[in-house]
Scaffold this motif. Sequence first.
Motif, PDB file in Angstrom:
ATOM      1  N   SER A  45      46.533  43.131  43.944  1.00 39.67           N
ATOM      2  CA  SER A  45      45.652  41.981  44.119  1.00 39.67           C
ATOM      3  C   SER A  45      45.673  41.490  45.573  1.00 39.67           C
ATOM      4  O   SER A  45      44.629  41.174  46.149  1.00 39.67           O
ATOM      5  N   TYR A  46      46.849  41.446  46.170  1.00 43.22           N
ATOM      6  CA  TYR A  46      46.939  41.083  47.594  1.00 43.22           C
ATOM      7  C   TYR A  46      46.091  42.042  48.441  1.00 43.22           C
ATOM      8  O   TYR A  46      45.358  41.623  49.333  1.00 43.22           O
ATOM      9  N   LEU A  99      43.568  43.880  47.533  1.00 49.37           N
ATOM     10  CA  LEU A  99      42.133  43.632  47.304  1.00 49.37           C
ATOM     11  C   LEU A  99      41.673  42.433  48.137  1.00 49.37           C
ATOM     12  O   LEU A  99      40.630  42.479  48.798  1.00 49.37           O
ATOM     13  N   GLY A 100      42.468  41.357  48.112  1.00 54.91           N
ATOM     14  CA  GLY A 100      42.137  40.173  48.910  1.00 54.91           C
ATOM     15  C   GLY A 100      41.985  40.532  50.373  1.00 54.91           C
ATOM     16  O   GLY A 100      40.994  40.183  51.018  1.00 54.91           O
ATOM     17  N   PHE A 136      35.650  39.804  40.202  1.00 57.36           N
ATOM     18  CA  PHE A 136      36.412  39.719  41.448  1.00 57.36           C
ATOM     19  C   PHE A 136      37.440  38.584  41.365  1.00 57.36           C
ATOM     20  O   PHE A 136      38.601  38.759  41.749  1.00 57.36           O
ATOM     21  N   THR A 153      40.434  39.685  39.327  1.00 55.84           N
ATOM     22  CA  THR A 153      41.262  40.735  39.927  1.00 55.84           C
ATOM     23  C   THR A 153      41.980  40.242  41.182  1.00 55.84           C
ATOM     24  O   THR A 153      43.076  40.689  41.494  1.00 55.84           O
ATOM     25  N   ALA A 154      41.360  39.299  41.899  1.00 52.38           N
ATOM     26  CA  ALA A 154      41.948  38.805  43.150  1.00 52.38           C
ATOM     27  C   ALA A 154      42.762  37.525  42.940  1.00 52.38           C
ATOM     28  O   ALA A 154      43.322  36.993  43.890  1.00 52.38           O
ATOM     29  N   ALA A 181      46.226  37.107  44.413  1.00 49.12           N
ATOM     30  CA  ALA A 181      46.298  37.120  45.884  1.00 49.12           C
ATOM     31  C   ALA A 181      46.445  35.707  46.445  1.00 49.12           C
ATOM     32  O   ALA A 181      46.681  35.524  47.634  1.00 49.12           O
ATOM     33  N   SER A 238      36.761  46.189  42.653  1.00 46.75           N
ATOM     34  CA  SER A 238      37.638  45.487  41.698  1.00 46.75           C
ATOM     35  C   SER A 238      37.784  46.286  40.408  1.00 46.75           C
ATOM     36  O   SER A 238      38.865  46.345  39.823  1.00 46.75           O
ATOM     37  N   THR A 283      44.657  40.847  36.144  1.00 46.01           N
ATOM     38  CA  THR A 283      44.395  41.952  37.072  1.00 46.01           C
ATOM     39  C   THR A 283      43.873  43.188  36.338  1.00 46.01           C
ATOM     40  O   THR A 283      43.092  43.960  36.889  1.00 46.01           O
ATOM     41  N   TYR A 312      40.605  50.236  51.134  1.00 45.03           N
ATOM     42  CA  TYR A 312      41.639  49.738  50.227  1.00 45.03           C
ATOM     43  C   TYR A 312      42.898  50.609  50.311  1.00 45.03           C
ATOM     44  O   TYR A 312      44.019  50.095  50.393  1.00 45.03           O
ATOM     45  N   ILE A 362      42.259  33.901  50.850  1.00 44.72           N
ATOM     46  CA  ILE A 362      41.339  34.206  49.746  1.00 44.72           C
ATOM     47  C   ILE A 362      41.147  32.973  48.835  1.00 44.72           C
ATOM     48  O   ILE A 362      40.150  32.865  48.131  1.00 44.72           O
TER      49      ILE A 362
END
Lengths: 290, 290
Positions: A189-190, A192-193, A214, A217-218, A221, B185, B217, B246, B275
Amino acid sequence: MNLTVVGLGLIGGSLAKDLRSKGIAKHIIGVDKNPDHCNKAKELGIIDEFQPLDKAVANADLVIVSVPVNATLKVLTMVLDLIDDKTVVMDVGSTKSEICKVVENHPRRKNYVANHPIAGTEYSGPVAAIEGLYDKKTTIICDQDKSDPKAVLLIKVLHEAIGMHVIHMEAEEHDRHIAYVSHLSHVISYVLGKTVLEIEKDETNIFELAGSGFASTARLAKSNPDMWTPIFMQNKKSLLKAVDEYQKNLQEFRDLIAGDDEKALYNEIGRINDIRRVLEGLALKRAQGN
Amino acid sequence: MNLTVVGLGLIGGSLAKDLRSKGIAKHIIGVDKNPDHCNKAKELGIIDEFQPLDKAVANADLVIVSVPVNATLKVLTMVLDLIDDKTVVMDVGSTKSEICKVVENHPRRKNYVANHPIAGTEYSGPVAAIEGLYDKKTTIICDQDKSDPKAVLLIKVLHEAIGMHVIHMEAEEHDRHIAYVSHLSHVISYVLGKTVLEIEKDETNIFELAGSGFASTARLAKSNPDMWTPIFMQNKKSLLKAVDEYQKNLQEFRDLIAGDDEKALYNEIGRINDIRRVLEGLALKRAQGN
């Protein structure tokens, strides 16, 4: 009982709230190196008073150590040095091996119960503390054989009283499993952020387009570095193994897309959908309070 | 208006529900290759009747094509072949370039509005359709210059009536951005699901330990392959670029942990916490309905 909470953040603060509302903690003393947290926790009624560590633990029946896991190594030893035999001590850390190791030979080791309640949000500090955070969640008591059975029973009953399901595990096994079901989720997650923040520099207003997928999933983060940097460090060995497997799987998934292998990609996603069983089993179990 | 919905899943079904409840769609005809979906959508009152495609579009004021994006390429052309000039057609696909390209030179191109409502859940089929799914969400109308301005206005007003914020974008720009804030994501969530399912084979009951962080997540890993395989394929170019970035970022993050570079890791997480600005801005914006 007289409760002392060392570390007045989301986890310790929420425990204090629940233990008070269930009528278990009659008087709660807080300890925090941050005076703003002490004042705020008192103002919010989470604690009755705050004191320096040595005074705070003197008459405690139970001391909860709820500080980041690197600080736990020091604080837990200090607390065990200060208490006498009537006091039980537990921590709440998301890693267990290194913490258990550092107090392994302490003369008060039997007064300590290694514990990890699996609950939390991406927020922190006493204002983030919420009542009911632990309801229908799981806590893991580790290496119970190294604690006094009465201390283990007390910690078990306390958690059950606030609605938790209690399981037992060796510290090493705990760390190996938690690397997959918690620490790895935070890492991905980090990342992705980071990836999306980087692209935002070139593509203004990209977040106009972000949906609930989004956000979900984030979400992790947003979790703070004071808590998570030492967790990653302490569970480095198991976490890196999990990250390596994740990287291998990501590369394979990428290759299916790059290679236009539509059928294989379809089948792969179909197999991954089996995660429904897990996630929905989890949801069901919690709804039933088991 | 007379509405025809081709594809009676979560997205089309939810649109039908909202357009009916707002008093906009007076008569709704459904089309779906799956007879169970037709029967279920009728039973649930999502549609008034179901018909074969040619009959279903004959008297439609608006045709919504809400099928997976690979099927959209064929179905959209078939619908444009069948309609006369009074009928407006829109799709809902999560990719836009390839869909716009396939109808680029169609004589009825001006009747078609390329559209992507950013809303959904990880569930599918008519039983997953819910009223209010689109409230306070964003829809993106792409390549509006290629559509009749009156058709664009109609689609804009329809979405605003069900609570959506409408923005405009070129199809290629849409696909490039959506690769980051949606498709990526899904990829990382699928791979998390796979990694944890694999480890579960060796470590029984690992999911006893999964908390809300993992659930959040891994949520998108429940999304179905009929919808997502063709999205990944159609947006392959942009998605692979996002996955590559990514992977690079994941490797760097891994190296910080492996190298015991605690200070650098702490600072990196601190920067990623930015974020919050995005996710909380998003939440605030939605609460305000802008």
